[in-house]
Design a protein around this motif. Structure first.
Motif, PDB file in Angstrom:
ATOM      1  N   GLY A 161       1.107  -1.073  -0.165  1.00 63.21           N
ATOM      2  CA  GLY A 161       0.137  -0.135  -0.156  1.00 63.21           C
ATOM      3  C   GLY A 161       0.603   1.249   0.218  1.00 63.21           C
ATOM      4  O   GLY A 161       0.344   2.908   0.052  1.00 63.21           O
ATOM      5  N   LEU A 162       1.899   1.336  -0.084  1.00 62.89           N
ATOM      6  CA  LEU A 162       2.944   2.538  -0.032  1.00 62.89           C
ATOM      7  C   LEU A 162       2.922   2.645  -1.312  1.00 62.89           C
ATOM      8  O   LEU A 162       2.821   2.388  -2.619  1.00 62.89           O
ATOM      9  CB  LEU A 162       3.789   2.103   0.064  1.00 62.89           C
ATOM     10  N   ARG A 163       2.646   4.431  -1.494  1.00 61.62           N
ATOM     11  CA  ARG A 163       2.655   4.996  -2.758  1.00 61.62           C
ATOM     12  C   ARG A 163       3.576   5.469  -3.303  1.00 61.62           C
ATOM     13  O   ARG A 163       3.916   5.191  -4.670  1.00 61.62           O
ATOM     14  CB  ARG A 163       1.396   6.503  -2.989  1.00 61.62           C
ATOM     15  N   TYR A 164       4.667   5.733  -2.664  1.00 65.08           N
ATOM     16  CA  TYR A 164       5.983   6.089  -2.663  1.00 65.08           C
ATOM     17  C   TYR A 164       7.274   5.562  -3.059  1.00 65.08           C
ATOM     18  O   TYR A 164       8.031   5.435  -1.706  1.00 65.08           O
ATOM     19  CB  TYR A 164       6.027   7.578  -2.959  1.00 65.08           C
ATOM     20  N   VAL A 165       7.358   4.747  -3.641  1.00 63.58           N
ATOM     21  CA  VAL A 165       9.262   3.161  -3.166  1.00 63.58           C
ATOM     22  C   VAL A 165       9.260   3.944  -4.748  1.00 63.58           C
ATOM     23  O   VAL A 165       9.307   3.661  -5.818  1.00 63.58           O
ATOM     24  CB  VAL A 165       7.804   1.952  -3.425  1.00 63.58           C
ATOM     25  N   TYR A 166      10.975   4.214  -3.989  1.00 60.37           N
ATOM     26  CA  TYR A 166      12.158   3.882  -5.455  1.00 60.37           C
ATOM     27  C   TYR A 166      13.369   2.766  -4.677  1.00 60.37           C
ATOM     28  O   TYR A 166      13.219   2.349  -4.063  1.00 60.37           O
ATOM     29  CB  TYR A 166      12.472   5.666  -5.037  1.00 60.37           C
ATOM     30  N   THR A 167      13.649   2.270  -6.046  1.00 59.48           N
ATOM     31  CA  THR A 167      15.229   2.079  -5.765  1.00 59.48           C
ATOM     32  C   THR A 167      16.550   2.895  -6.486  1.00 59.48           C
ATOM     33  O   THR A 167      16.170   3.656  -7.168  1.00 59.48           O
ATOM     34  CB  THR A 167      15.399   0.831  -7.225  1.00 59.48           C
ATOM     35  N   GLY A 168      17.838   2.890  -5.670  1.00 61.17           N
ATOM     36  CA  GLY A 168      18.193   3.438  -5.632  1.00 61.17           C
ATOM     37  C   GLY A 168      20.318   2.258  -5.561  1.00 61.17           C
ATOM     38  O   GLY A 168      19.962   1.440  -5.779  1.00 61.17           O
ATOM     39  N   ASN A 169      20.961   3.863  -6.217  1.00 64.58           N
ATOM     40  CA  ASN A 169      22.328   2.747  -6.420  1.00 64.58           C
ATOM     41  C   ASN A 169      22.203   2.114  -7.208  1.00 64.58           C
ATOM     42  O   ASN A 169      23.271   1.159  -8.528  1.00 64.58           O
ATOM     43  CB  ASN A 169      22.394   2.445  -5.486  1.00 64.58           C
ATOM     44  N   VAL A 170      21.328   2.046  -8.230  1.00 64.60           N
ATOM     45  CA  VAL A 170      21.187   1.709 -10.575  1.00 64.60           C
ATOM     46  C   VAL A 170      20.281   2.461 -11.146  1.00 64.60           C
ATOM     47  O   VAL A 170      20.079   3.114 -10.045  1.00 64.60           O
ATOM     48  CB  VAL A 170      20.239   0.087  -9.645  1.00 64.60           C
ATOM     49  N   ARG A 171      20.685   2.081 -12.256  1.00 68.19           N
ATOM     50  CA  ARG A 171      19.505   3.149 -12.912  1.00 68.19           C
ATOM     51  C   ARG A 171      18.622   2.351 -13.773  1.00 68.19           C
ATOM     52  O   ARG A 171      18.456   1.320 -13.621  1.00 68.19           O
ATOM     53  CB  ARG A 171      20.858   3.201 -14.226  1.00 68.19           C
ATOM     54  N   ASP A 172      17.453   2.615 -12.789  1.00 72.84           N
ATOM     55  CA  ASP A 172      15.972   2.224 -13.202  1.00 72.84           C
ATOM     56  C   ASP A 172      15.005   3.208 -13.676  1.00 72.84           C
ATOM     57  O   ASP A 172      14.930   4.453 -11.817  1.00 72.84           O
ATOM     58  CB  ASP A 172      16.262   1.347 -11.810  1.00 72.84           C
ATOM     59  N   ILE A 173      15.030   3.812 -14.680  1.00 74.05           N
ATOM     60  CA  ILE A 173      14.154   5.262 -14.532  1.00 74.05           C
ATOM     61  C   ILE A 173      12.531   4.965 -13.748  1.00 74.05           C
ATOM     62  O   ILE A 173      11.958   5.802 -13.702  1.00 74.05           O
ATOM     63  CB  ILE A 173      14.189   5.387 -15.799  1.00 74.05           C
ATOM     64  N   ASP A 174      12.110   3.673 -14.464  1.00 73.19           N
ATOM     65  CA  ASP A 174      10.973   3.456 -13.287  1.00 73.19           C
ATOM     66  C   ASP A 174      10.544   3.426 -11.617  1.00 73.19           C
ATOM     67  O   ASP A 174       9.974   3.963 -11.322  1.00 73.19           O
ATOM     68  CB  ASP A 174      10.244   2.406 -13.798  1.00 73.19           C
ATOM     69  N   GLY A 175      12.069   2.807 -11.531  1.00 75.51           N
ATOM     70  CA  GLY A 175      12.185   3.009  -9.980  1.00 75.51           C
ATOM     71  C   GLY A 175      12.609   3.761  -9.440  1.00 75.51           C
ATOM     72  O   GLY A 175      12.166   5.034  -7.990  1.00 75.51           O
ATOM     73  N   GLY A 176      13.032   5.147 -10.000  1.00 71.96           N
ATOM     74  CA  GLY A 176      13.204   5.947  -9.927  1.00 71.96           C
ATOM     75  C   GLY A 176      12.403   7.381  -9.817  1.00 71.96           C
ATOM     76  O   GLY A 176      12.178   8.257  -9.718  1.00 71.96           O
ATOM     77  N   THR A 177      10.247   7.284 -10.383  1.00 74.06           N
ATOM     78  CA  THR A 177       9.705   7.916 -11.612  1.00 74.06           C
ATOM     79  C   THR A 177       9.201   8.636  -9.965  1.00 74.06           C
ATOM     80  O   THR A 177       8.445   7.500 -10.050  1.00 74.06           O
ATOM     81  CB  THR A 177       9.531   7.312 -12.395  1.00 74.06           C
ATOM     82  N   THR A 178       8.640   9.124 -10.116  1.00 71.67           N
ATOM     83  CA  THR A 178       7.204   9.355  -8.818  1.00 71.67           C
ATOM     84  C   THR A 178       6.347   9.391  -9.652  1.00 71.67           C
ATOM     85  O   THR A 178       6.206  10.386 -10.883  1.00 71.67           O
ATOM     86  CB  THR A 178       7.300  11.021  -8.588  1.00 71.67           C
ATOM     87  N   TYR A 179       5.093   9.183  -9.199  1.00 75.55           N
ATOM     88  CA  TYR A 179       3.945   8.373 -10.244  1.00 75.55           C
ATOM     89  C   TYR A 179       2.837   8.969  -9.495  1.00 75.55           C
ATOM     90  O   TYR A 179       2.590   8.669  -8.184  1.00 75.55           O
ATOM     91  CB  TYR A 179       3.568   7.094 -10.490  1.00 75.55           C
ATOM     92  N   CYS A 180       1.911   9.793 -10.124  1.00 75.19           N
ATOM     93  CA  CYS A 180       0.553  10.291  -9.312  1.00 75.19           C
ATOM     94  C   CYS A 180      -0.542   9.628  -8.708  1.00 75.19           C
ATOM     95  O   CYS A 180      -0.458   8.180  -9.055  1.00 75.19           O
ATOM     96  CB  CYS A 180      -0.275  11.415 -10.133  1.00 75.19           C
ATOM     97  N   ALA A 181      -0.512   8.859  -7.494  1.00 79.45           N
ATOM     98  CA  ALA A 181      -1.349   8.188  -6.589  1.00 79.45           C
ATOM     99  C   ALA A 181      -2.620   8.189  -7.489  1.00 79.45           C
ATOM    100  O   ALA A 181      -4.111   7.578  -7.573  1.00 79.45           O
ATOM    101  CB  ALA A 181      -1.432   8.898  -5.334  1.00 79.45           C
ATOM    102  N   GLY A 182      -3.234   9.633  -7.849  1.00 76.40           N
ATOM    103  CA  GLY A 182      -5.265   9.620  -8.688  1.00 76.40           C
ATOM    104  C   GLY A 182      -4.809   8.469 -10.186  1.00 76.40           C
ATOM    105  O   GLY A 182      -5.327   7.976  -9.925  1.00 76.40           O
ATOM    106  N   CYS A 183      -3.904   9.831 -10.819  1.00 82.39           N
ATOM    107  CA  CYS A 183      -4.363   9.150 -12.155  1.00 82.39           C
ATOM    108  C   CYS A 183      -2.886   8.274 -12.129  1.00 82.39           C
ATOM    109  O   CYS A 183      -2.129   7.929 -13.461  1.00 82.39           O
ATOM    110  CB  CYS A 183      -4.470   9.888 -13.087  1.00 82.39           C
ATOM    111  N   ARG A 184      -2.325   7.939 -12.154  1.00 75.64           N
ATOM    112  CA  ARG A 184      -0.651   7.440 -12.207  1.00 75.64           C
ATOM    113  C   ARG A 184       0.192   7.642 -13.332  1.00 75.64           C
ATOM    114  O   ARG A 184       0.942   6.793 -13.681  1.00 75.64           O
ATOM    115  CB  ARG A 184      -1.345   5.984 -12.322  1.00 75.64           C
ATOM    116  N   LYS A 185      -0.381   8.923 -13.744  1.00 73.71           N
ATOM    117  CA  LYS A 185       1.154   9.716 -14.479  1.00 73.71           C
ATOM    118  C   LYS A 185       2.156   9.668 -13.874  1.00 73.71           C
ATOM    119  O   LYS A 185       2.443   9.888 -12.649  1.00 73.71           O
ATOM    120  CB  LYS A 185      -0.009  10.820 -15.322  1.00 73.71           C
TER     121      LYS A 185
END
Length: 208
Positions: A131-155
């Motif tokens: 249920g966490l909305r803002y989860v990131y990956t670090g120390n690696v190159r990962d655009i999806d894991g480094g992107t903040t998505y809107c909790a409403g529209c998911r953009k």
């Protein structure tokens, strides 16, 4: 000037009050979620760190984020990650950003392999399911894991590629520019892109 702390959160109640009263934001290292890990690898205890996290979230106006360094074979099991992320969701809420960082062999742990990127992705998936909305990956190159998505529209709202911000769709008052859903964090005016060099612009001081 904003004050930001990067801390292990291992602190007694009296100095904790004084310290966080002066902090605008804090990133607390939650190194693991078992007493075994804290005792054997950190020479510390888990409970005071959890107390600090709850104190910062409930008793202060300090913006809170959490980072966990995932070490293969030590704190990266599905069971531990599920327990940790469930605790964060239930005790701190779904909007506290959580960063999973890759371990690299160094100093006293050169015999442990580096964290595979797949482990970070797995951890992120577990946290999102919790249920966490803002989860990131670090120390690696990962655009999806480094992107903040809107909790409403998911953009995508803040698209990051390593140290660079490629796209930014948060309004100055902290809303999704697509659907106006509020985005938790500390935001200001942002123009253009950033790269490895620090740029003197007003940008969100937190990753969420």
């Amino acid at each position: 000037v904003r004050t930001v702390a990067v801390t292990a959160g291992y602190i007694c109640p009296e100095p904790r009050r004084e310290f966080f009263a002066a902090m605008d934001a804090a990133n607390v290292d939650l190194k693991g979620c078992t007493e075994r890990f804290y005792r054997n690898l950190c020479g510390a205890e888990l409970a005071p760190v959890l107390e600090t996290l709850e104190y910062v979230k409930r008793e202060t106006r300090t913006w809170l984020e959490i980072t966990t360094l995932l070490i293969p074979g030590e704190n990266d099991s599905d069971a531990e990650l599920d327990a940790m992320t469930q605790w964060i969701a239930s005790r701190l809420g779904p909007d506290v950003p959580l960063h999973f960082s890759a371990f690299h062999p160094d100093w006293k742990m050169t015999d442990v392999e580096a964290t595979p990127a797949a482990t970070l992705t797995r951890a992120r998936d577990i946290a999102l399911r919790a249920g966490l909305r803002y989860v990131y990956t670090g120390n690696v190159r990962d655009i999806d894991g480094g992107t903040t998505y809107c909790a409403g529209c998911r953009k995508p709202l803040i698209v990051r590629d390593w140290h660079a911000i490629l796209d930014y769709a948060v309004t100055p008052d902290g809303r999704c520019s697509h659907c106006a859903t509020p985005v938790p964090g500390r935001f200001g005016q942002f123009e253009g892109q950033t790269g490895r060099r620090r740029v003197p612009v007003r940008v969100n001081m937190a990753r969420a």
